[in-house]
Write an enzyme that holds these catalytic residues in place. Sequence first.
Site, short mmCIF file in Angstrom:
data_model
loop_
_atom_site.label_atom_id
_atom_site.label_comp_id
_atom_site.label_asym_id
_atom_site.label_seq_id
_atom_site.Cartn_x
_atom_site.Cartn_y
_atom_site.Cartn_z
N ASP A 7 0.88 -1.15 0.00
CA ASP A 7 0.00 0.00 0.00
C ASP A 7 0.93 1.22 0.00
O ASP A 7 2.12 1.09 0.32
CB ASP A 7 -0.87 -0.06 1.27
CG ASP A 7 -1.65 1.21 1.51
OD1 ASP A 7 -2.25 1.73 0.56
OD2 ASP A 7 -1.68 1.68 2.66
N ASP A 9 0.09 5.13 1.03
CA ASP A 9 -0.05 6.09 2.12
C ASP A 9 -0.08 5.39 3.47
O ASP A 9 -0.89 4.50 3.69
CB ASP A 9 -1.32 6.94 1.93
CG ASP A 9 -1.29 7.73 0.62
OD1 ASP A 9 -0.18 8.05 0.15
OD2 ASP A 9 -2.37 8.00 0.07
N SER A 16 -2.31 11.27 5.66
CA SER A 16 -3.02 12.40 6.24
C SER A 16 -4.52 12.17 6.07
O SER A 16 -4.96 11.73 5.01
CB SER A 16 -2.63 13.70 5.51
OG SER A 16 -3.56 14.72 5.81
N ASP A 17 -5.28 12.47 7.11
CA ASP A 17 -6.73 12.35 7.00
C ASP A 17 -7.27 13.38 6.01
O ASP A 17 -8.39 13.25 5.52
CB ASP A 17 -7.40 12.54 8.37
CG ASP A 17 -7.16 11.33 9.27
OD1 ASP A 17 -6.93 10.23 8.73
OD2 ASP A 17 -7.20 11.49 10.50
N THR A 50 -2.66 1.35 -4.49
CA THR A 50 -3.07 2.44 -3.63
C THR A 50 -4.43 3.03 -4.01
O THR A 50 -4.67 3.33 -5.18
CB THR A 50 -1.98 3.56 -3.62
OG1 THR A 50 -2.42 4.67 -2.85
CG2 THR A 50 -1.61 4.03 -5.02
N HIS A 91 -11.25 5.97 -7.96
CA HIS A 91 -12.68 6.10 -7.70
C HIS A 91 -13.01 6.48 -6.26
O HIS A 91 -12.25 6.21 -5.35
CB HIS A 91 -13.38 4.77 -8.03
CG HIS A 91 -13.08 4.28 -9.40
ND1 HIS A 91 -12.29 3.18 -9.63
CD2 HIS A 91 -13.44 4.77 -10.62
CE1 HIS A 91 -12.18 2.99 -10.95
NE2 HIS A 91 -12.86 3.94 -11.57
N CYS A 97 -16.67 0.35 -7.90
CA CYS A 97 -15.62 -0.22 -8.75
C CYS A 97 -15.11 -1.53 -8.14
O CYS A 97 -15.42 -1.87 -7.00
CB CYS A 97 -14.46 0.76 -8.89
SG CYS A 97 -13.63 1.10 -7.32
N CYS A 99 -11.78 -2.06 -8.04
CA CYS A 99 -10.37 -1.85 -7.68
C CYS A 99 -10.18 -1.29 -6.28
O CYS A 99 -9.14 -1.50 -5.67
CB CYS A 99 -9.66 -0.99 -8.72
SG CYS A 99 -10.52 0.48 -9.29
N ARG A 100 -11.15 -0.56 -5.75
CA ARG A 100 -10.95 0.10 -4.47
C ARG A 100 -10.86 -0.92 -3.34
O ARG A 100 -11.77 -1.70 -3.10
CB ARG A 100 -12.10 1.09 -4.21
CG ARG A 100 -11.91 1.88 -2.93
CD ARG A 100 -13.03 2.92 -2.77
NE ARG A 100 -13.05 3.46 -1.42
CZ ARG A 100 -12.25 4.42 -0.99
NH1 ARG A 100 -11.39 4.97 -1.81
NH2 ARG A 100 -12.31 4.84 0.26
#
Length: 178
Positions: A7, A9, A16-17, A50, A91, A97, A99-100
């Site tokens: 991954d 981030d 970061s949020d 990611t 997305h 989707c 992919c997420r």
Amino acid sequence: MKLLILDRDGVINYDSDAYIKSLEEWIPIPGSIEAIAQLSRAGWTVAVATNQSGLARGYYDLPTLDAMHTRLHELVAEQGGELGLIVFCPHGPDEGCDCRKPKPGMLKTIAAHYRVALAGLWFVGDSRGDLEAALAVDCQPVLVKTGKGQQTLGNAVPAGTLIFDDLAAVAAQLLHSH
């Protein structure tokens, strides 16, 4: 082929949020670039999967994301390594989707690109979604305590999840055991 999937981030760079929206905000976690380069020099292929819903949300554009990934490639190359394929999901969470993450679409894309089976491959992430994506395709879920990792650890993590302090510790384990 020795393939490791990461991954981004919270694993490679600080998270970061408020999203990582610019090249200036994209800051590597200490030891992460070196870890990728060490693995690469030892014959590993390191790929990245990611979620980047900030694209769908309009927080940044594709050239900005490309600039972050170009910088990542450059930093690894400066350490004598090579970063493999970077796959991202552009997305939003409601677009349905495949992919997420926690859906495993990006992992399948990476496996198809390298013509390898996903079963047993390590997928390193810092969130529950990463671990679930790994489990969906029989990857070995690996959690780092950087990024959201400590928070993820506070909830129940799937049985069999390997836990490391950071990406440097993951690399040290892989380099030691293979």
